[in-house]
Enzyme design. Structure first.
Site, PDB file in Angstrom:
ATOM      1  N   ASP A 163      -8.538 -12.855  18.875  1.00  0.00           N
ATOM      2  CA  ASP A 163      -9.772 -12.633  18.112  1.00  0.00           C
ATOM      3  C   ASP A 163      -9.508 -13.013  16.655  1.00  0.00           C
ATOM      4  OD1 ASP A 163     -11.416 -11.441  20.251  1.00  0.00           O
ATOM      5  OD2 ASP A 163      -9.900  -9.875  20.196  1.00  0.00           O
ATOM      6  N   HIS A 201      -2.554  -5.793  24.767  1.00  0.00           N
ATOM      7  CA  HIS A 201      -2.516  -4.539  24.022  1.00  0.00           C
ATOM      8  C   HIS A 201      -1.113  -3.951  24.021  1.00  0.00           C
ATOM      9  CE1 HIS A 201      -6.815  -4.611  25.544  1.00  0.00           C
ATOM     10  NE2 HIS A 201      -6.988  -4.512  24.241  1.00  0.00           N
ATOM     11  N   MET A 247     -10.749  -1.132  22.513  1.00  0.00           N
ATOM     12  CA  MET A 247     -11.893  -0.632  23.274  1.00  0.00           C
ATOM     13  C   MET A 247     -11.471  -0.281  24.707  1.00  0.00           C
ATOM     14  SD  MET A 247     -15.368  -2.461  21.966  1.00  0.00           S
ATOM     15  CE  MET A 247     -15.170  -4.011  22.837  1.00  0.00           C
TER      16      MET A 247
END
Length: 276
Positions: free
Chosen positions: A145, A33, A26
């Site tokens: 996550d 990332h 996102m």
């Protein structure tokens, strides 16, 4: 690096490629990332990064409108990581008709799913769409996550999606705080408190290693997470990756926590393998 918004254009560019590594995000990219992109770069001929703030995974009182965004910085990090194609779809591209969505049948009633109804329906819906667009060989997700990752793995198995899901380790700040786009919301005081989340989890691991019963460990962890001005959303242990109750035969336990600061909800976890 080529930046694209068109599904047709991206599919044409990827046609005939031997191996495609895919990192869906996102945006507001950070070192976590970058680590996913680095692994994708090492294992594939082509690397695709998507940036899309998915509205269907946000509840009515959540932070969709103020979710941090920085397109220029994201593009710089993507180029530095060796991304070949940056896919920047709009809402109209991703939800042209919005006539069908994925529904999670199990595993979404614990941890983050318990307090965010419909969240993981939105996550799996957009992941399904992105997999259909990119058709990657491998897709990379961080273990921060962990519930999301387990549900994506379950979706891929249930729907026979021909993609190899890669679990990637949590990337942390020097003081142990898990990297997160939402860390920018923390005040100076909260930023000093936040590493206590990882410290509590490490204490839990030590207690489990010492043979302390799981329920006692959970109670101790809750006590360790009472920072001034914060609220504990959950401190839970579930079997991984099934996300079901921990049984005597459970080999891998996910110990996960969520703490609500004034303007940011931070999650963290550890995977504990019995007897390891």
């Amino acid at each position: 690096m080529k930046i694209m918004q068109s599904v047709t254009q991206l599919r044409e560019a990827l046609a005939g490629q031997t191996s495609v590594g895919f990192v869906p995000t996102m945006g507001f990219l950070h070192e976590g990332h970058a680590s996913l992109l680095e692994q994708a770069r090492q294992e594939n001929d082509i690397v695709v990064l998507s940036i899309f703030v998915n509205p269907t995974q946000f509840g009515p009182n959540e932070d969709l409108d103020r979710y941090p965004r920085d397109e220029q910085r994201d593009q710089q990090l993507a180029r530095a990581a060796g991304v070949d194609y940056l896919f920047y779809p709009t809402n109209d591209v991703m939800y042209p008709l919005d006539m069908a969505r994925v529904t999670v049948r199990s595993g979404d009633d614990v941890l983050c799913g318990a307090s965010r109804p419909g969240h993981f329906d939105g996550v799996l819906t957009v992941v399904s769409k992105l997999f259909n667009i990119v058709q990657p060989t491998r897709a990379y997700f961080g273990l921060k996550d962990a519930q999301q990752l387990a549900l994506i793995e379950g979706y891929v198995a249930d729907y026979f999606v021909p993609v190899d899901i890669k679990r990637c380790p949590i990337i942390r700040e020097a003081d142990g705080l898990a990297k997160s786009s939402r860390n920018v919301y923390l005040s100076e005081t909260e930023r000093k408190q936040a590493p206590g989340i990882q410290q509590a989890l490490q204490q839990a691991k030590q207690a489990l290693d010492a043979g302390t019963p799981l329920e006692t460990v959970l109670e101790q962890t809750r006590a360790s997470l009472h920072f001034e001005g914060t609220t504990i959303d959950y401190v839970e242990a579930v079997a991984y990756p099934t996300l079901g109750p921990v049984e005597a035969t459970t080999e891998t336990i996910l110990l996960a926590v969520a703490v609500q600061f004034e303007s940011a909800r931070l999650i963290d976890n550890l995977l504990y393998t019995r007897g390891a």
